[in-house]
Design a protein around this motif. Structure first.
Motif, PDB file in Angstrom:
ATOM      1  N   LEU A   1      33.941  35.850  24.096  1.00 14.56           N
ATOM      2  CA  LEU A   1      32.808  36.351  24.862  1.00 14.56           C
ATOM      3  C   LEU A   1      33.309  36.817  26.222  1.00 14.56           C
ATOM      4  CD1 LEU A   1      31.504  34.489  22.669  1.00 14.56           C
ATOM      5  CD2 LEU A   1      29.730  33.961  24.359  1.00 14.56           C
ATOM      6  N   CYS A   2      33.074  38.088  26.539  1.00  6.90           N
ATOM      7  CA  CYS A   2      33.513  38.649  27.817  1.00  6.90           C
ATOM      8  C   CYS A   2      32.296  39.151  28.593  1.00  6.90           C
ATOM      9  CB  CYS A   2      34.502  39.793  27.603  1.00  6.90           C
ATOM     10  SG  CYS A   2      36.079  39.290  26.891  1.00  6.90           S
ATOM     11  N   PHE A   3      31.980  38.467  29.678  1.00  9.01           N
ATOM     12  CA  PHE A   3      30.900  38.881  30.561  1.00  9.01           C
ATOM     13  C   PHE A   3      31.482  39.734  31.684  1.00  9.01           C
ATOM     14  CE2 PHE A   3      29.123  35.071  28.635  1.00  9.01           C
ATOM     15  CZ  PHE A   3      27.787  35.390  28.458  1.00  9.01           C
ATOM     16  N   VAL A   4      30.819  40.857  31.959  1.00 11.32           N
ATOM     17  CA  VAL A   4      31.181  41.725  33.082  1.00 11.32           C
ATOM     18  C   VAL A   4      29.963  41.775  33.998  1.00 11.32           C
ATOM     19  CG1 VAL A   4      31.980  43.998  33.788  1.00 11.32           C
ATOM     20  CG2 VAL A   4      32.670  43.077  31.553  1.00 11.32           C
ATOM     21  N   TYR A   5      30.151  41.504  35.289  1.00 17.69           N
ATOM     22  CA  TYR A   5      29.000  41.382  36.185  1.00 17.69           C
ATOM     23  C   TYR A   5      29.266  42.079  37.521  1.00 17.69           C
ATOM     24  CZ  TYR A   5      31.730  37.635  38.390  1.00 17.69           C
ATOM     25  OH  TYR A   5      32.736  36.927  39.023  1.00 17.69           O
ATOM     26  N   ASP A   6      28.171  42.279  38.268  1.00 15.45           N
ATOM     27  CA  ASP A   6      28.186  42.921  39.587  1.00 15.45           C
ATOM     28  C   ASP A   6      28.707  44.357  39.506  1.00 15.45           C
ATOM     29  OD1 ASP A   6      27.075  40.688  40.633  1.00 15.45           O
ATOM     30  OD2 ASP A   6      28.818  40.015  41.763  1.00 15.45           O
ATOM     31  N   TYR A   7      27.862  45.210  38.969  1.00 13.40           N
ATOM     32  CA  TYR A   7      28.178  46.623  38.755  1.00 13.40           C
ATOM     33  C   TYR A   7      27.993  47.430  40.050  1.00 13.40           C
ATOM     34  CZ  TYR A   7      28.624  46.227  33.689  1.00 13.40           C
ATOM     35  OH  TYR A   7      29.068  45.922  32.421  1.00 13.40           O
TER      36      TYR A   7
ATOM     37  N   HIS B   1      35.771  53.660  26.953  1.00 15.89           N
ATOM     38  CA  HIS B   1      36.903  54.137  26.162  1.00 15.89           C
ATOM     39  C   HIS B   1      38.229  53.440  26.470  1.00 15.89           C
ATOM     40  CE1 HIS B   1      34.036  57.286  25.211  1.00 15.89           C
ATOM     41  NE2 HIS B   1      34.862  57.751  24.311  1.00 15.89           N
ATOM     42  N   LEU B   2      38.363  52.872  27.647  1.00 16.99           N
ATOM     43  CA  LEU B   2      39.629  52.244  28.000  1.00 16.99           C
ATOM     44  C   LEU B   2      39.533  50.731  28.173  1.00 16.99           C
ATOM     45  CD1 LEU B   2      41.190  54.824  30.511  1.00 16.99           C
ATOM     46  CD2 LEU B   2      41.539  54.608  28.030  1.00 16.99           C
ATOM     47  N   ILE B   3      38.465  50.263  28.831  1.00 14.69           N
ATOM     48  CA  ILE B   3      38.382  48.826  29.107  1.00 14.69           C
ATOM     49  C   ILE B   3      37.775  48.062  27.942  1.00 14.69           C
ATOM     50  CG2 ILE B   3      37.347  47.082  30.597  1.00 14.69           C
ATOM     51  CD1 ILE B   3      37.713  48.946  32.938  1.00 14.69           C
ATOM     52  N   GLU B   4      36.658  48.530  27.406  1.00 12.98           N
ATOM     53  CA  GLU B   4      36.002  47.791  26.324  1.00 12.98           C
ATOM     54  C   GLU B   4      36.935  47.501  25.146  1.00 12.98           C
ATOM     55  OE1 GLU B   4      32.248  49.407  25.086  1.00 12.98           O
ATOM     56  OE2 GLU B   4      31.534  49.613  27.154  1.00 12.98           O
TER      57      GLU B   4
ATOM     58  N   LEU C   1      37.812  43.736  37.198  1.00 16.01           N
ATOM     59  CA  LEU C   1      38.237  44.123  35.858  1.00 16.01           C
ATOM     60  C   LEU C   1      38.879  45.511  35.867  1.00 16.01           C
ATOM     61  CD1 LEU C   1      38.249  43.255  32.873  1.00 16.01           C
ATOM     62  CD2 LEU C   1      36.013  44.371  32.634  1.00 16.01           C
ATOM     63  N   PHE C   2      38.288  46.456  36.593  1.00 17.00           N
ATOM     64  CA  PHE C   2      38.879  47.787  36.718  1.00 17.00           C
ATOM     65  C   PHE C   2      40.241  47.714  37.406  1.00 17.00           C
ATOM     66  CE2 PHE C   2      35.019  49.662  35.279  1.00 17.00           C
ATOM     67  CZ  PHE C   2      35.247  51.013  35.063  1.00 17.00           C
ATOM     68  N   GLN C   3      40.325  46.917  38.447  1.00 11.46           N
ATOM     69  CA  GLN C   3      41.591  46.796  39.158  1.00 11.46           C
ATOM     70  C   GLN C   3      42.664  46.183  38.266  1.00 11.46           C
ATOM     71  OE1 GLN C   3      39.914  44.569  42.445  1.00 11.46           O
ATOM     72  NE2 GLN C   3      40.122  46.305  43.852  1.00 11.46           N
ATOM     73  N   GLN C   4      42.285  45.195  37.490  1.00 13.47           N
ATOM     74  CA  GLN C   4      43.231  44.508  36.612  1.00 13.47           C
ATOM     75  C   GLN C   4      43.690  45.392  35.460  1.00 13.47           C
ATOM     76  OE1 GLN C   4      41.955  40.590  35.109  1.00 13.47           O
ATOM     77  NE2 GLN C   4      42.586  41.263  33.079  1.00 13.47           N
TER      78      GLN C   4
ATOM     79  N   LEU D   1      27.399  41.633  28.238  1.00 14.29           N
ATOM     80  CA  LEU D   1      28.229  40.761  27.420  1.00 14.29           C
ATOM     81  C   LEU D   1      28.831  41.570  26.279  1.00 14.29           C
ATOM     82  CD1 LEU D   1      29.367  38.104  26.279  1.00 14.29           C
ATOM     83  CD2 LEU D   1      27.120  37.719  25.200  1.00 14.29           C
ATOM     84  N   TYR D   2      30.156  41.444  26.119  1.00 13.29           N
ATOM     85  CA  TYR D   2      30.872  42.057  25.011  1.00 13.29           C
ATOM     86  C   TYR D   2      31.483  40.957  24.154  1.00 13.29           C
ATOM     87  CZ  TYR D   2      30.532  46.211  27.951  1.00 13.29           C
ATOM     88  OH  TYR D   2      30.061  47.236  28.728  1.00 13.29           O
ATOM     89  N   VAL D   3      31.333  41.088  22.841  1.00  9.22           N
ATOM     90  CA  VAL D   3      31.952  40.154  21.906  1.00  9.22           C
ATOM     91  C   VAL D   3      32.720  40.981  20.875  1.00  9.22           C
ATOM     92  CG1 VAL D   3      31.618  38.253  20.285  1.00  9.22           C
ATOM     93  CG2 VAL D   3      30.051  38.532  22.226  1.00  9.22           C
ATOM     94  N   ASN D   4      34.030  40.831  20.878  1.00  8.16           N
ATOM     95  CA  ASN D   4      34.894  41.604  19.985  1.00  8.16           C
ATOM     96  C   ASN D   4      34.620  43.107  20.085  1.00  8.16           C
ATOM     97  OD1 ASN D   4      36.424  39.464  18.953  1.00  8.16           O
ATOM     98  ND2 ASN D   4      34.853  38.967  17.442  1.00  8.16           N
ATOM     99  N   GLY D   5      34.442  43.564  21.309  1.00  7.42           N
ATOM    100  CA  GLY D   5      34.251  44.984  21.559  1.00  7.42           C
ATOM    101  C   GLY D   5      32.839  45.476  21.341  1.00  7.42           C
TER     102      GLY D   5
END
Length: 317
Positions: A200-206, A189-192, A145-148, A230-234
């Protein structure tokens, strides 16, 4: 008038319907509802979370803590052979008040023996979609996600690189700190904000340094902590782990947390020896997650402020 509830009666009916929906969901899946203590003998060591202390002086002496999460007690039940469990629990955190935070709030927390974090993410999606209705669901590895989104590898980038990316987009003034501080800043501040409107946006493997209570292993040549958010609409809605079951490693992390607390001028917290003993006795391989029910109600009811979901927020209690 200060005596009146913050939420409308219609909103309180929606809350009751949500609680009934949650209980029906888990009943249908054979997950046992449990209750654990709100008043605990130890707090949480995580420097980013401050527990509320209670000074006792009669039947109980000394300092106790209002739970920030039922996690530790529920893991003791797992070690005792409970099987899959869930809890709707009040939780308390000091210094957290605003449109998305109330010092007293309601958590839904559950644990699934035999699940990893990927399996649990799918069950979280099932629950949330069963309440909110059909929406897209995305799954993103933190690194990808950071790379993208930012063109930077969060696991290998030097501190200067992370600072440069942040300063190019944000007014950070004289902010200073370690890699995790800058990674958190870039994420919040930038990705969220870029996740808004994507369902629904899941972010995993921190990063391993952010593993918290999750187990760590190697993925694509890099050590990562197997946790997810999990983020939903920010709006950050849930935080889950493929749970660490190693008592020795958990104690090491607790001690490291307290060392960071001391450096930051925070109170050192007593370690939860009950949890550590339960881990040493043997907790089953499992995944667990905490989901903010007040925030889920915000999403379902279209509220902009968490106080609109509460009968009495902290300023009225």
């Amino acid at each position: 008038m200060g005596w009146q509830p913050a939420a409308t009666l219609d909103r309180l009916r929606q809350r009751a319907a949500l609680l009934a929906h949650v209980r029906d969901f888990f009943c249908g899946r054979g997950v046992l509802e449990v209750e654990t203590s709100l008043l605990c003998s130890s707090g949480i060591t995580d420097p980013s979370i401050e527990p509320l202390r209670v000074q006792c002086g009669q039947s109980i002496t000394g300092t106790r803590f209002l739970q920030t999460s039922p996690e530790y007690a529920m893991k003791r039940l797992l070690a005792a052979g409970s099987g899959p469990i869930y809890q709707v629990a009040k939780a308390f955190r000091d210094g957290e008040a605003g449109p998305r935070h109330n010092p007293e709030f309601t958590l839904l927390e559950w644990y699934r023996p035999g699940f990893d974090h990927h399996q649990l993410m799918r069950e979280v999606a099932d629950l949330v979609l069963s309440y909110l209705g059909t929406q897209p669901v995305e799954y993103h590895a933190y690194r990808a996600l950071f790379q993208q989104e930012l063109g930077v590898d969060p696991l290998t980038a030097e501190l200067d690189t992370l600072q440069s990316v942040a300063r190019a987009e944000l007014d950070v003034g004289g902010l200073s700190g370690d890699r995790d501080l800058w990674l958190d800043l870039l994420m919040s501040h930038l990705i969220e904000p870029r996740l808004i409107g994507r369902g629904l946006c899941f972010v995993y493997d921190y990063p391993e340094s952010q593993a918290a209570l999750a187990r760590v292993s190697e993925v694509d040549g890099m050590s990562v902590g197997h946790r997810f958010e999990l983020y939903v609409n920010g709006l950050e809605l849930a935080n889950g782990y493929w749970e660490l079951g190693d008592a020795v490693e958990q104690r090491r992390r607790f001690v490291a947390d307290n060392q960071r607390r001391c450096v930051a001028g925070q109170n050192e917290q007593p370690l939860d020896e009950h949890l550590l003993a339960a881990l040493a006795a043997g907790m089953p391989d499992c995944a667990g997650v905490a989901l903010g029910l007040d925030r889920l109600l915000m999403l379902g009811a279209g509220c902009e402020d968490i106080r609109q979901t509460l009968a009495f927020d902290w300023s009225r209690s």
